[in-house]
Design a protein around this motif. Structure first.
Motif, PDB file in Angstrom:
ATOM      1  N   ALA A   2       1.019  -1.103   0.011  1.00 34.08           N
ATOM      2  CA  ALA A   2      -0.049  -0.078  -0.033  1.00 34.08           C
ATOM      3  C   ALA A   2       0.979   1.372  -0.015  1.00 34.08           C
ATOM      4  O   ALA A   2       0.444   2.236  -0.496  1.00 34.08           O
ATOM      5  N   GLU A   3       1.886   1.225   0.504  1.00 28.36           N
ATOM      6  CA  GLU A   3       2.937   2.395   0.867  1.00 28.36           C
ATOM      7  C   GLU A   3       3.497   2.754  -0.635  1.00 28.36           C
ATOM      8  O   GLU A   3       4.188   3.677  -0.882  1.00 28.36           O
ATOM      9  N   ALA A   4       3.818   1.619  -1.356  1.00 29.27           N
ATOM     10  CA  ALA A   4       4.435   1.578  -2.741  1.00 29.27           C
ATOM     11  C   ALA A   4       3.535   2.189  -3.755  1.00 29.27           C
ATOM     12  O   ALA A   4       2.683   1.298  -4.477  1.00 29.27           O
ATOM     13  N   THR A   5       3.483   3.406  -3.819  1.00 29.04           N
ATOM     14  CA  THR A   5       2.363   3.941  -4.513  1.00 29.04           C
ATOM     15  C   THR A   5       2.573   4.243  -6.167  1.00 29.04           C
ATOM     16  O   THR A   5       1.849   4.505  -7.002  1.00 29.04           O
ATOM     17  N   THR A   6       3.993   3.909  -6.456  1.00 29.77           N
ATOM     18  CA  THR A   6       4.371   3.987  -8.026  1.00 29.77           C
ATOM     19  C   THR A   6       5.076   2.909  -8.292  1.00 29.77           C
ATOM     20  O   THR A   6       5.602   2.111  -7.458  1.00 29.77           O
ATOM     21  N   PRO A   7       5.426   2.464  -9.468  1.00 30.24           N
ATOM     22  CA  PRO A   7       6.118   1.597 -10.024  1.00 30.24           C
ATOM     23  C   PRO A   7       7.603   1.428  -9.634  1.00 30.24           C
ATOM     24  O   PRO A   7       8.044   0.625  -8.890  1.00 30.24           O
ATOM     25  N   GLY A   8       8.207   2.873  -9.462  1.00 35.23           N
ATOM     26  CA  GLY A   8       9.547   2.943  -9.114  1.00 35.23           C
ATOM     27  C   GLY A   8       9.572   2.481  -7.501  1.00 35.23           C
ATOM     28  O   GLY A   8      10.657   1.768  -7.078  1.00 35.23           O
ATOM     29  N   ALA A   9       8.783   2.860  -6.774  1.00 40.00           N
ATOM     30  CA  ALA A   9       8.572   2.378  -5.257  1.00 40.00           C
ATOM     31  C   ALA A   9       8.523   0.976  -5.097  1.00 40.00           C
ATOM     32  O   ALA A   9       9.205   0.583  -4.306  1.00 40.00           O
ATOM     33  N   LEU A  10       7.516   0.478  -5.894  1.00 44.18           N
ATOM     34  CA  LEU A  10       7.447  -1.123  -5.706  1.00 44.18           C
ATOM     35  C   LEU A  10       8.736  -1.800  -6.188  1.00 44.18           C
ATOM     36  O   LEU A  10       9.104  -2.607  -5.507  1.00 44.18           O
ATOM     37  N   ILE A  11       9.282  -1.320  -7.220  1.00 43.45           N
ATOM     38  CA  ILE A  11      10.581  -2.040  -7.791  1.00 43.45           C
ATOM     39  C   ILE A  11      11.595  -1.853  -6.786  1.00 43.45           C
ATOM     40  O   ILE A  11      12.231  -2.827  -6.317  1.00 43.45           O
ATOM     41  N   ASP A  12      11.881  -0.534  -5.930  1.00 39.93           N
ATOM     42  CA  ASP A  12      12.734  -0.183  -4.827  1.00 39.93           C
ATOM     43  C   ASP A  12      12.232  -1.355  -3.761  1.00 39.93           C
ATOM     44  O   ASP A  12      13.164  -1.960  -3.162  1.00 39.93           O
ATOM     45  N   LEU A  13      11.065  -1.352  -3.332  1.00 41.80           N
ATOM     46  CA  LEU A  13      10.754  -2.201  -2.359  1.00 41.80           C
ATOM     47  C   LEU A  13      11.164  -3.671  -2.453  1.00 41.80           C
ATOM     48  O   LEU A  13      11.721  -4.304  -1.518  1.00 41.80           O
ATOM     49  N   VAL A  14      10.750  -4.194  -3.579  1.00 41.94           N
ATOM     50  CA  VAL A  14      11.002  -5.643  -4.086  1.00 41.94           C
ATOM     51  C   VAL A  14      12.706  -5.639  -3.997  1.00 41.94           C
ATOM     52  O   VAL A  14      13.084  -6.827  -3.240  1.00 41.94           O
ATOM     53  N   ASN A  15      13.353  -4.948  -4.672  1.00 44.21           N
ATOM     54  CA  ASN A  15      14.799  -5.115  -4.735  1.00 44.21           C
ATOM     55  C   ASN A  15      15.528  -4.945  -3.305  1.00 44.21           C
ATOM     56  O   ASN A  15      16.508  -5.708  -3.072  1.00 44.21           O
ATOM     57  N   ASP A  16      14.994  -4.211  -2.476  1.00 42.60           N
ATOM     58  CA  ASP A  16      15.606  -3.991  -1.248  1.00 42.60           C
ATOM     59  C   ASP A  16      15.366  -5.403  -0.366  1.00 42.60           C
ATOM     60  O   ASP A  16      16.399  -5.775   0.369  1.00 42.60           O
ATOM     61  N   ARG A  17      14.087  -5.841  -0.428  1.00 43.28           N
ATOM     62  CA  ARG A  17      13.914  -7.314   0.137  1.00 43.28           C
ATOM     63  C   ARG A  17      14.801  -8.238  -0.289  1.00 43.28           C
ATOM     64  O   ARG A  17      15.256  -9.030   0.294  1.00 43.28           O
ATOM     65  N   LEU A  18      14.987  -8.107  -1.492  1.00 41.64           N
ATOM     66  CA  LEU A  18      15.878  -9.235  -2.457  1.00 41.64           C
ATOM     67  C   LEU A  18      17.353  -9.130  -1.780  1.00 41.64           C
ATOM     68  O   LEU A  18      17.902 -10.128  -1.548  1.00 41.64           O
TER      69      LEU A  18
END
Length: 89
Positions: free
Chosen positions: A67-83
């Motif tokens: 819900a906090e990742a409101t843009t594709p860039g934010a979601l990519i960053d979130l996933v890559n940070d977790r990875l």
């Protein structure tokens, strides 16, 4: 083992598989800073995309973080940070 990162291309594919695309929305450009709502994706579509990201990349994403990742860039960053965190653990 190679360090896996998702790309904008990966996310576009997953979004299209999860929820398709609204007519008139061009996902082909640089959409990193465009709000998901402006791209025609609601919270249900993002939950489905998040589920697909989890299955394909083996990353855990909470509903709150999605819900906090409101843009594709934010979601990519979130996933890559977790990875990255998972790879260094």
């Amino acid at each position: 083992m190679a360090h896996v990162q998702i790309t904008l291309h990966d996310l576009r594919r997953i979004l299209l598989e999860a929820a398709g695309a609204d007519e008139g929305v061009d996902l082909g450009g640089d959409i990193r800073a465009t709000e998901f709502s402006d791209l025609g994706y609601d919270s249900l579509a993002l939950m489905e995309a998040g589920s697909r990201l989890q299955r394909e990349f083996g990353v855990q994403l909470s509903d709150e973080s999605l819900a906090e990742a409101t843009t594709p860039g934010a979601l990519i960053d979130l996933v890559n940070d977790r990875l990255t965190a998972d790879a260094s653990a």
